[in-house]
Write an enzyme that holds these catalytic residues in place. Structure first.
Site, PDB file in Angstrom:
ATOM      1  N   GLY A  84      44.859  75.532  12.188  1.00  0.00           N
ATOM      2  CA  GLY A  84      44.211  76.838  12.183  1.00  0.00           C
ATOM      3  C   GLY A  84      43.490  77.097  13.481  1.00  0.00           C
ATOM      4  N   GLY A  85      42.582  78.053  13.452  1.00  0.00           N
ATOM      5  CA  GLY A  85      41.890  78.468  14.655  1.00  0.00           C
ATOM      6  C   GLY A  85      40.919  77.436  15.188  1.00  0.00           C
ATOM      7  N   MET A  86      40.335  76.611  14.295  1.00  0.00           N
ATOM      8  CA  MET A  86      39.340  75.658  14.768  1.00  0.00           C
ATOM      9  C   MET A  86      39.592  74.235  14.279  1.00  0.00           C
ATOM     10  SD  MET A  86      35.950  76.429  12.451  1.00  0.00           S
ATOM     11  CE  MET A  86      35.141  74.971  13.088  1.00  0.00           C
ATOM     12  N   ALA A  87      40.669  74.002  13.530  1.00  0.00           N
ATOM     13  CA  ALA A  87      40.915  72.660  13.008  1.00  0.00           C
ATOM     14  C   ALA A  87      42.398  72.465  12.721  1.00  0.00           C
ATOM     15  CB  ALA A  87      40.097  72.443  11.732  1.00  0.00           C
ATOM     16  N   GLU A  88      42.780  71.183  12.607  1.00  0.00           N
ATOM     17  CA  GLU A  88      44.118  70.826  12.147  1.00  0.00           C
ATOM     18  C   GLU A  88      43.970  69.990  10.886  1.00  0.00           C
ATOM     19  OE1 GLU A  88      45.903  68.837  15.403  1.00  0.00           O
ATOM     20  OE2 GLU A  88      44.328  67.329  15.628  1.00  0.00           O
TER      21      GLU A  88
ATOM     22  N   LEU B 208      49.701  68.910   7.841  1.00  0.00           N
ATOM     23  CA  LEU B 208      49.897  70.017   6.906  1.00  0.00           C
ATOM     24  C   LEU B 208      49.836  71.370   7.585  1.00  0.00           C
ATOM     25  CD1 LEU B 208      47.677  68.735   3.949  1.00  0.00           C
ATOM     26  CD2 LEU B 208      50.134  68.458   4.268  1.00  0.00           C
TER      27      LEU B 208
ATOM     28  N   LYS C  58      40.588  67.526   7.427  1.00  0.00           N
ATOM     29  CA  LYS C  58      40.488  68.672   8.333  1.00  0.00           C
ATOM     30  C   LYS C  58      39.710  68.195   9.558  1.00  0.00           C
ATOM     31  CE  LYS C  58      39.905  72.851   6.761  1.00  0.00           C
ATOM     32  NZ  LYS C  58      40.989  73.679   7.322  1.00  0.00           N
TER      33      LYS C  58
ATOM     34  N   ASP D 132      35.586  84.112   4.180  1.00  0.00           N
ATOM     35  CA  ASP D 132      36.951  84.049   4.709  1.00  0.00           C
ATOM     36  C   ASP D 132      37.972  83.956   3.577  1.00  0.00           C
ATOM     37  OD1 ASP D 132      38.891  84.014   6.669  1.00  0.00           O
ATOM     38  OD2 ASP D 132      38.816  81.848   6.957  1.00  0.00           O
TER      39      ASP D 132
END
Length: 511
Positions: free
Chosen positions: A22-26, A19, A43, A149
């Protein structure tokens, strides 16, 4: 919304499609093994962060805190654990579009987002935040859960018109990860509150500010903060430089613009103090101007701008709501406990600081005024105790004491050398006049050659004992002003008898 990719096994899940990242996860869309009707969003924490025990510790504790966030506008965490060394969270899968995509779609079609839809979306976001902000534990203690966030990327609108907040439980860990990997927050500076951008402690009002930024951008379809570089962008965020939205989009009513700007006050005490208060102001404005808006209205709008036909959407949002019990017999609490036990290094729970339910704060000018008054009082008391004349005498005595001690030190045997406190000082006559030197004169003296400086200084000090030396001459051009020469320099001074004082007016080199 999804990108095609081969399915593969991931523990008790099958990863169907990716999907996003991001900066710290897929993030993956995944099916539960043995029951393809159970679809979740996985995640998976990127490998470089899986070795950061402090970050994972925070992730575990935040996941534990957000287990009880059962509210329609929050995407719940259903599972948490480690598979093949990778930490992951399983969340409810929401079929829909994130708010960022909706805003981009509207802008590319050169159409505004309807104000009633904008207000409805943000009110649902604030309802979810209010639930989290006021969540309490089993002992009725406030948990102080803050998202940190809130941004269009973390708000999703389902095809049935439901508005949900993503990433509760990892926002704090993500902010901490920025210390590990530079640039992870790139693109997210724009939604930080000034105090968060300054690295200060934040409370629930930081989420209110971020929600105000999201509202500003939905109304204008422009970026609230614009800059050439991240450094300049961060500086503008810290300064709270925000334009009135009605100046960007003339269609925005002034009353609504005032609500937006109150949410975006730089000082937290001037903002809405709770998410519920912010939502109440928007609800009152919406009912006064537009009447009611429903999830069905929002669903129809989203389907229209993306060209989704009714036959592409199932009749109901989901035949069965997935819970943590469906994924893990022990529920999310047991999943977290097993994750902690499985960690090779072990994870020590973080003790959250207890904060009082009510915090009193004074206006910013009160402590500054108190400090200024205290400073004035101390300075006044000092000069009341020590007059300028007395200070001069003390200074003069210390010079004599030091010189006399050095002389005695050089002329006595080492075994009989006195200390400075043992010496009987010669009588130092008191000056008849106080000596006053302006800052400009002191600057002139500092510019003199060293030996000349000493002789000029001694000559000016002598004036306090004898203001009318034989070498002094009356200045005919300025009554009451005298002058005398020393080493090619003219010292101009005036004499005052009540109180007795000599003012050195200037020290100038003779031509």
């Amino acid at each position: 919304m999804t990108s095609a990719s081969p399915t593969r096994r991931f523990g008790k899940y099958t990863l169907v499609s990716k999907l996003g990242m991001g900066g710290m996860a897929e993030v993956y869309k995944a099916e539960y093994l043995g029951n393809p009707n159970i679809v979740v969003a996985i995640k998976r924490i990127l490998p470089q962060f899986s070795q950061d025990k402090k970050l994972i510790n925070m992730l575990v504790n935040e996941a534990r805190l957000t287990v009880g966030l059962s509210q329609p506008n929050i995407v719940p965490v259903l599972d948490f654990g480690i598979i093949d060394g990778d930490y992951f969270l399983a969340m409810e899968y929401v079929r829909g579009k994130d708010l960022k995509s909706i805003m981009i779609r509207a802008k590319t079609r050169k159409a505004d987002l309807p104000i009633p839809m904008v207000l409805f979306i943000l009110r649902q976001v604030l309802a979810g935040l209010d639930h989290a902000h006021n969540k309490r534990d089993n002992f009725d203690r406030p948990l102080q859960i803050i998202h940190r966030d809130i941004s269009p990327q973390n708000i999703i609108v389902s095809l049935w018109g439901q508005v949900k907040i993503l990433d509760f439980g990892i926002a704090k860990a993500a902010s901490m990860a920025s210390e590990t990997q530079a640039g992870i927050l790139k693109g997210k500076f724009s939604y930080m509150s000034p105090e968060q951008a300054q690295g200060e402690d934040v409370d629930v009002r930081t989420d209110i500010y971020s929600s105000g930024i999201v509202l500003w951008e939905m109304l204008t379809l422009e970026s609230c903060f614009q800059a050439e570089t991240d450094i300049k962008l961060l500086e503008r965020v810290r300064n709270g430089e925000i334009r009135d939205p009605s100046a960007v989009n003339k269609k925005i009513p002034r009353d609504l613009a005032a609500i937006v700007m109150q949410a975006l006050e730089k000082k937290p005490r001037k903002r809405f103090q709770t998410a519920a208060e912010f939502a109440s102001a928007l609800e009152a404005f919406q009912k006064d101007r537009f009447g009611n808006v429903t999830e069905a209205d929002l669903a129809a709008f989203v389907r229209t701008i993306f060209g989704i036909t009714p036959d592409e959407v199932p009749a109901v949002a989901a035949s069965k709501k997935v819970t943590a019990k469906d994924l893990f017999a022990g529920g999310i609490d047991q999943a977290i406990a097993d994750t902690v036990q499985a960690s090779s290094e072990g994870i020590v729970p973080i003790r959250r600081k207890r904060r009082p339910a009510i915090r009193w704060s004074l206006p910013d000018w009160v402590p500054r005024m108190a400090a200024a008054l205290a400073t004035v009082a101390l300075v006044g008391a000092f000069f009341w105790k020590f007059s300028p004349k007395h200070l001069f005498r003390l200074y003069d005595r210390q010079i004599v004491r030091a010189v006399y001690w050095v002389q005695q030190f050089r002329t006595t045997e080492p075994s009989a050398q006195p200390t400075i406190l043992d010496l009987a000082l010669p009588e130092v006559p008191e000056p008849l006049y106080a000596l006053q030197l302006s800052f400009a004169v002191q600057k002139q003296m500092n510019a003199l050659p060293f030996e000349t400086f000493e002789r000029v200084r001694d000559r000016t000090l002598d004036l306090s004992f004898d203001p009318h030396p034989s070498a002094a001459q009356l200045n005919p051009e300025r009554p009451g002003s005298w002058s005398l020469n020393q080493d090619g320099y003219q010292i101009s001074y005036s004499i005052r008898d009540q109180p007795k004082a000599i003012t050195i007016e200037s020290i100038q080199k003779l031509h």
